[in-house]
Structures are given as structure tokens and as C-alpha cells.
Motif scaffolding. Structure first.
Motif, PDB file in Angstrom:
ATOM      1  N   VAL A  70       0.855  -1.187   0.000  1.00 30.08           N
ATOM      2  CA  VAL A  70       0.000   0.000   0.000  1.00 30.08           C
ATOM      3  C   VAL A  70       0.892   1.238   0.000  1.00 30.08           C
ATOM      4  CG1 VAL A  70      -1.721   1.348   1.261  1.00 30.08           C
ATOM      5  CG2 VAL A  70      -1.892  -1.144   1.197  1.00 30.08           C
ATOM      6  N   GLU A  71       0.576   2.200  -0.871  1.00 26.04           N
ATOM      7  CA  GLU A  71       1.262   3.490  -0.879  1.00 26.04           C
ATOM      8  C   GLU A  71       0.255   4.594  -0.573  1.00 26.04           C
ATOM      9  OE1 GLU A  71       3.917   6.430  -3.778  1.00 26.04           O
ATOM     10  OE2 GLU A  71       2.509   4.998  -4.646  1.00 26.04           O
ATOM     11  N   LEU A  72       0.603   5.486   0.333  1.00 23.61           N
ATOM     12  CA  LEU A  72      -0.203   6.676   0.573  1.00 23.61           C
ATOM     13  C   LEU A  72       0.049   7.671  -0.559  1.00 23.61           C
ATOM     14  CD1 LEU A  72      -2.036   8.415   2.463  1.00 23.61           C
ATOM     15  CD2 LEU A  72       0.083   9.394   3.321  1.00 23.61           C
ATOM     16  N   VAL A  73      -0.989   7.975  -1.321  1.00 21.34           N
ATOM     17  CA  VAL A  73      -0.858   8.876  -2.459  1.00 21.34           C
ATOM     18  C   VAL A  73      -1.142  10.311  -2.059  1.00 21.34           C
ATOM     19  CG1 VAL A  73      -1.722   9.408  -4.780  1.00 21.34           C
ATOM     20  CG2 VAL A  73      -1.459   7.023  -4.054  1.00 21.34           C
ATOM     21  N   ASP A  74      -2.177  10.532  -1.243  1.00 23.09           N
ATOM     22  CA  ASP A  74      -2.589  11.876  -0.846  1.00 23.09           C
ATOM     23  C   ASP A  74      -3.145  11.808   0.573  1.00 23.09           C
ATOM     24  OD1 ASP A  74      -3.488  14.441  -0.545  1.00 23.09           O
ATOM     25  OD2 ASP A  74      -4.897  14.399  -2.218  1.00 23.09           O
ATOM     26  N   ALA A  75      -2.425  12.404   1.534  1.00 17.42           N
ATOM     27  CA  ALA A  75      -2.878  12.371   2.924  1.00 17.42           C
ATOM     28  C   ALA A  75      -4.145  13.190   3.131  1.00 17.42           C
ATOM     29  CB  ALA A  75      -1.766  12.884   3.848  1.00 17.42           C
ATOM     30  N   ARG A  76      -4.332  14.240   2.333  1.00 19.88           N
ATOM     31  CA  ARG A  76      -5.503  15.106   2.523  1.00 19.88           C
ATOM     32  C   ARG A  76      -6.805  14.349   2.261  1.00 19.88           C
ATOM     33  NH1 ARG A  76      -8.528  17.868  -0.957  1.00 19.88           N
ATOM     34  NH2 ARG A  76      -7.113  17.281  -2.656  1.00 19.88           N
ATOM     35  N   THR A  77      -6.818  13.515   1.222  1.00 21.36           N
ATOM     36  CA  THR A  77      -8.016  12.744   0.885  1.00 21.36           C
ATOM     37  C   THR A  77      -7.904  11.289   1.325  1.00 21.36           C
ATOM     38  OG1 THR A  77      -7.128  12.227  -1.309  1.00 21.36           O
ATOM     39  CG2 THR A  77      -8.506  14.202  -1.103  1.00 21.36           C
ATOM     40  N   SER A  78      -6.829  10.952   2.058  1.00 23.05           N
ATOM     41  CA  SER A  78      -6.598   9.566   2.481  1.00 23.05           C
ATOM     42  C   SER A  78      -6.676   8.619   1.294  1.00 23.05           C
ATOM     43  CB  SER A  78      -7.613   9.152   3.551  1.00 23.05           C
ATOM     44  OG  SER A  78      -7.561  10.019   4.649  1.00 23.05           O
ATOM     45  N   SER A  79      -6.006   8.977   0.199  1.00 22.59           N
ATOM     46  CA  SER A  79      -6.006   8.167  -1.018  1.00 22.59           C
ATOM     47  C   SER A  79      -4.815   7.214  -1.008  1.00 22.59           C
ATOM     48  CB  SER A  79      -5.927   9.062  -2.258  1.00 22.59           C
ATOM     49  OG  SER A  79      -7.026   9.938  -2.322  1.00 22.59           O
ATOM     50  N   VAL A  80      -5.066   5.972  -1.377  1.00 24.64           N
ATOM     51  CA  VAL A  80      -4.009   4.974  -1.402  1.00 24.64           C
ATOM     52  C   VAL A  80      -4.045   4.200  -2.713  1.00 24.64           C
ATOM     53  CG1 VAL A  80      -4.018   4.689   1.110  1.00 24.64           C
ATOM     54  CG2 VAL A  80      -5.446   3.194  -0.306  1.00 24.64           C
ATOM     55  N   SER A  81      -2.874   3.671  -3.105  1.00 23.44           N
ATOM     56  CA  SER A  81      -2.765   2.706  -4.194  1.00 23.44           C
ATOM     57  C   SER A  81      -2.363   1.376  -3.591  1.00 23.44           C
ATOM     58  CB  SER A  81      -1.724   3.149  -5.220  1.00 23.44           C
ATOM     59  OG  SER A  81      -2.151   4.315  -5.900  1.00 23.44           O
ATOM     60  N   VAL A  82      -2.891   0.284  -4.137  1.00 26.68           N
ATOM     61  CA  VAL A  82      -2.699  -1.038  -3.562  1.00 26.68           C
ATOM     62  C   VAL A  82      -2.254  -1.995  -4.663  1.00 26.68           C
ATOM     63  CG1 VAL A  82      -3.746  -2.892  -2.196  1.00 26.68           C
ATOM     64  CG2 VAL A  82      -4.574  -0.543  -1.953  1.00 26.68           C
ATOM     65  N   ALA A  83      -1.317  -2.892  -4.337  1.00 29.97           N
ATOM     66  CA  ALA A  83      -0.913  -3.975  -5.235  1.00 29.97           C
ATOM     67  C   ALA A  83      -0.802  -5.254  -4.413  1.00 29.97           C
ATOM     68  CB  ALA A  83       0.415  -3.660  -5.914  1.00 29.97           C
ATOM     69  N   VAL A  84      -1.330  -6.353  -4.949  1.00 24.58           N
ATOM     70  CA  VAL A  84      -1.394  -7.617  -4.211  1.00 24.58           C
ATOM     71  C   VAL A  84      -1.042  -8.755  -5.149  1.00 24.58           C
ATOM     72  CG1 VAL A  84      -2.872  -9.185  -2.890  1.00 24.58           C
ATOM     73  CG2 VAL A  84      -3.175  -6.723  -2.683  1.00 24.58           C
ATOM     74  N   ARG A  85      -0.309  -9.733  -4.617  1.00 25.71           N
ATOM     75  CA  ARG A  85       0.011 -10.918  -5.413  1.00 25.71           C
ATOM     76  C   ARG A  85      -0.180 -12.188  -4.594  1.00 25.71           C
ATOM     77  NH1 ARG A  85       3.415 -14.974  -6.621  1.00 25.71           N
ATOM     78  NH2 ARG A  85       3.567 -15.489  -8.841  1.00 25.71           N
ATOM     79  N   GLY A  86      -0.563 -13.254  -5.300  1.00 27.14           N
ATOM     80  CA  GLY A  86      -0.617 -14.582  -4.701  1.00 27.14           C
ATOM     81  C   GLY A  86      -1.696 -14.708  -3.645  1.00 27.14           C
ATOM     82  N   THR A  87      -1.339 -15.356  -2.552  1.00 20.92           N
ATOM     83  CA  THR A  87      -2.309 -15.613  -1.490  1.00 20.92           C
ATOM     84  C   THR A  87      -2.448 -14.451  -0.514  1.00 20.92           C
ATOM     85  OG1 THR A  87      -0.595 -16.696  -0.174  1.00 20.92           O
ATOM     86  CG2 THR A  87      -1.916 -18.095  -1.616  1.00 20.92           C
ATOM     87  N   ALA A  88      -1.673 -13.388  -0.720  1.00 16.12           N
ATOM     88  CA  ALA A  88      -1.818 -12.213   0.146  1.00 16.12           C
ATOM     89  C   ALA A  88      -3.147 -11.523  -0.131  1.00 16.12           C
ATOM     90  CB  ALA A  88      -0.661 -11.242  -0.084  1.00 16.12           C
TER      91      ALA A  88
END
Length: 324
Positions: A70-88
Motif C-alpha cells: 500500500v502506498e499513501l498517495v494523498d494524505a488530505r483525501t486519504s487516497s491509497v494505491s494497492v498492489a497484491v500478489r498470490g495468497t496475500a
């Protein structure tokens, strides 16, 4: 506040990391040394999501570990980008809970969200012990959580952690409780990355005019198949002649469909090879002659020198070199 679950067997547990702008859980198979390299990238201050993904893919697509990032993209809007692989699994919480998982996917799946109120990242097997608080750092664990927790599971807090020890983005989110969740699961529009010494971006490669090579260069695929580079070459599972007039087409076997129908274009320029991604699904891991690696994706272009290799997926590895 961040918490992690204490594993019953620490040596077999994965890695959980909290940096200023990143959260990551990572399978134990990567080992301590690679985990330390990833932590240095996460905590470096100038990394983006694509930099971390490139580092994870640097050893080849077939060696990708299970992870949730997970990366925090914008703290003001609490926006995040997410990447997931496998069984996670990554769960983004709010009035509604959205789950992102990547079983059966050759690389990873991606998503984005705004106005999140809590996040949970879990590896296969789930939590195995009591929850403990975590500020900024790395622990051996298979589950990492930020946000509200069940009261019974929350550890006692005797004093507030010093502000300098808490990630900046966690403090900002705690100060502004959120009441709505908006999800956008479309893949990120562009994926360019390069874990190289000078952090050169793939999409900004300067083109030089055509040059005459002093030697004859070829591309050799796994199994000994040799492709001449006197014409542009298009690689893919099923490239179509009508879409690439004047190019040499090379079909690649891909039982798991990790190779796209039209995946990659190669063009010789002097003694260097220009490589362009054709909006492939999984991208190509490019390994330079000096050992540095990058993930070529999203229509990006790279310039390669002799000795570079291309990991296209499903065991299709190609090497750029001078002909004997």
C-alpha cells in the motif's frame, strides 16, 4: 496506530514493514537480505509504488513472492494505491469493506481507494498470535493492520509513541476520521519503473538517429531460437501481420497466458536495442548487462546494450548479443 500479529514461529513468518508512505507484508521466502533491500527502498523517501514493484520483480516474474503493498498517495483525501500478489490479501475498510487478492495471477493485481479509515494486509495463514503495536520499521509477521481494532484484541497503551517514531501518514489519518469510502479498482494508467542507480524513467528515453552497427546483433530465445534484428521484431503470443507491417513476427508459447497477444517490439539502433512495451498485461522484466533490473510496462521504452536479457513470462527469456 499500526499493529501486527506475533507469529508462533518467528523464523517461518513473513515480513511486515511500515514506512512513511508505504505498508508492506511479504512472504518469508525472500529472506532477510532481500527484505532489507526492500526496506531501504521503502524508507528512502523518494520511492514510488512502481519502484517497489520493480524491486520485487527484479529477480524475474517466476520468482515473485506473495505480497500486499500500500502506498499513501494523498494524505488530505486519504487516497491509497494497492498492489497484491498470490495468497496475500489487502482489505481497505470504511463504511464498506473492499478486498483485493491476487491468486492465479502471473504478476499482481492493483487498485486504488480514497477516504480509507483502516487497512489490513494479510499473508496466507492469517494471524497466529496476539497483536502488538508498531511504529516505523520491520517485524516478522503475517498480518499488519492500521485503524480501528476490536477492543478485546487491542494491546494496552501506557503512553503515546513519540511523534518522530510514527509514520507521518498515519498521524495525518488519525487526525481526520472518515465516514465515506470510494473505490476505484481500475489498473493504474501507466506503469514505468527502474531500480537503477540514476532512477532513469523509461518513458523519457532520448532517441538517437539511426546508426549503422559495426557488428551483427541478434536476439536468442530460450531453447536456442535466434531472431535476426535486420527488421523490427514483434514478440507475443499471437502477433498479427496486419497490425505490424514490415516487422518480423515471433510467436511465443505461453500456457499460463503470461505473454500478451502482442507483447513487445524490438528495434536495432546501432549497437543498442530499443525495446517498447506494447501495452502488455504483465510487462517485461529487463535485466541490463550490469545486473540492474527494471519492469517495462505501460507502453514504456528502454534502450539496452549487449548482454541485456528480457524475461517476457512463461519461461520466455531472450538475450541481446552479437552474432558469432
Amino acid at each position: 496506530m499500526f499493529t501486527y500479529n506475533v507469529p508462533s514461529e518467528t523464523d517461518a513468518a513473513g515480513f511486515a514493514m511500515v514506512a512513511d508512505r508505504f505498508l508492506l507484508v511479504l512472504a518469508a521466502e525472500v529472506g532477510d537480505r532481500f527484505a532489507l533491500e526492500l526496506w531501504e527502498i521503502l524508507s528512502g523517501g523518494d520511492a514510488a509504488l512502481e519502484d517497489v514493484l520493480s524491486a520485487l520483480a527484479a529477480r524475474g516474474i517466476e520468482h515473485l513472492p506473495d505480497f500486499a503493498l500500500v502506498e499513501l498517495v494523498d494524505a488530505r483525501t486519504s487516497s491509497v494505491s494497492v498492489a497484491v500478489r498470490g495468497t496475500a490479501v489487502a482489505q481497505v475498510h470504511g463504511p464498506e469493506t473492499s478486498t483485493l487478492a491476487g491468486p492465479g495471477v502471473g504478476t499482481w493485481v492493483e487498485g486504488a481507494a480514497q477516504h480509507v479509515s483502516s487497512i489490513t494486509l494479510t499473508l496466507a495463514g492469517g494471524p497466529t498470535g496476539a497483536q502488538l503495536p508498531l511504529g516505523r520499521g520491520v517485524v516478522r509477521a503475517d498480518r499488519l493492520q492500521w485503524g480501528s481494532m476490536p477492543v478485546a484484541a487491542a494491546p494496552p497503551r501506557t503512553s503515546a509513541a513519540p511523534a518522530a517514531e510514527m509514520p507521518a501518514w498515519a498521524a495525518g489519518l488519525d487526525d481526520d476520521p472518515l465516514t465515506t469510502t470510494a473505490m476505484d479498482r481500475d489498473a493504474l494508467a501507466e506503469m514505468v519503473a527502474g531500480i537503477t542507480d540514476d532512477h532513469t524513467r523509461l518513458g523519457t528515453v532520448r532517441r538517437r538517429g539511426p546508426q549503422q552497427p559495426t557488428r551483427r546483433f541478434v536476439l536468442t530465445l530460450a531453447g536456442g531460437r535466434v531472431l535476426e534484428l535486420d527488421l523490427p521484431v514483434v514478440l507475443g503470443r499471437a502477433p498479427q501481420p496486419a497490425a505490424h507491417p514490415g516487422a518480423r513476427l515471433a510467436a511465443l508459447s505461453s500456457p499460463r497466458r503470461e505473454v500478451s497477444g502482442t507483447h513487445l517490439e524490438l528495434r536495432l539502433d546501432g549497437d543498442q536495442l530499443l525495446v517498447r512495451d506494447l501495452d502488455s498485461t504483465n510487462g517485461t522484466v529487463v535485466r541490463h548487462a550490469d545486473g540492474s533490473a527494471m519492469l517495462l510496462r505501460g507502453g514504456a521504452t528502454a534502450r539496452l546494450t549487449e548482454g541485456a536479457t528480457l524475461d517476457i513470462g512463461d519461461g520466455n527469456v531472450a538475450r541481446f548479443h552479437a552474432a558469432q
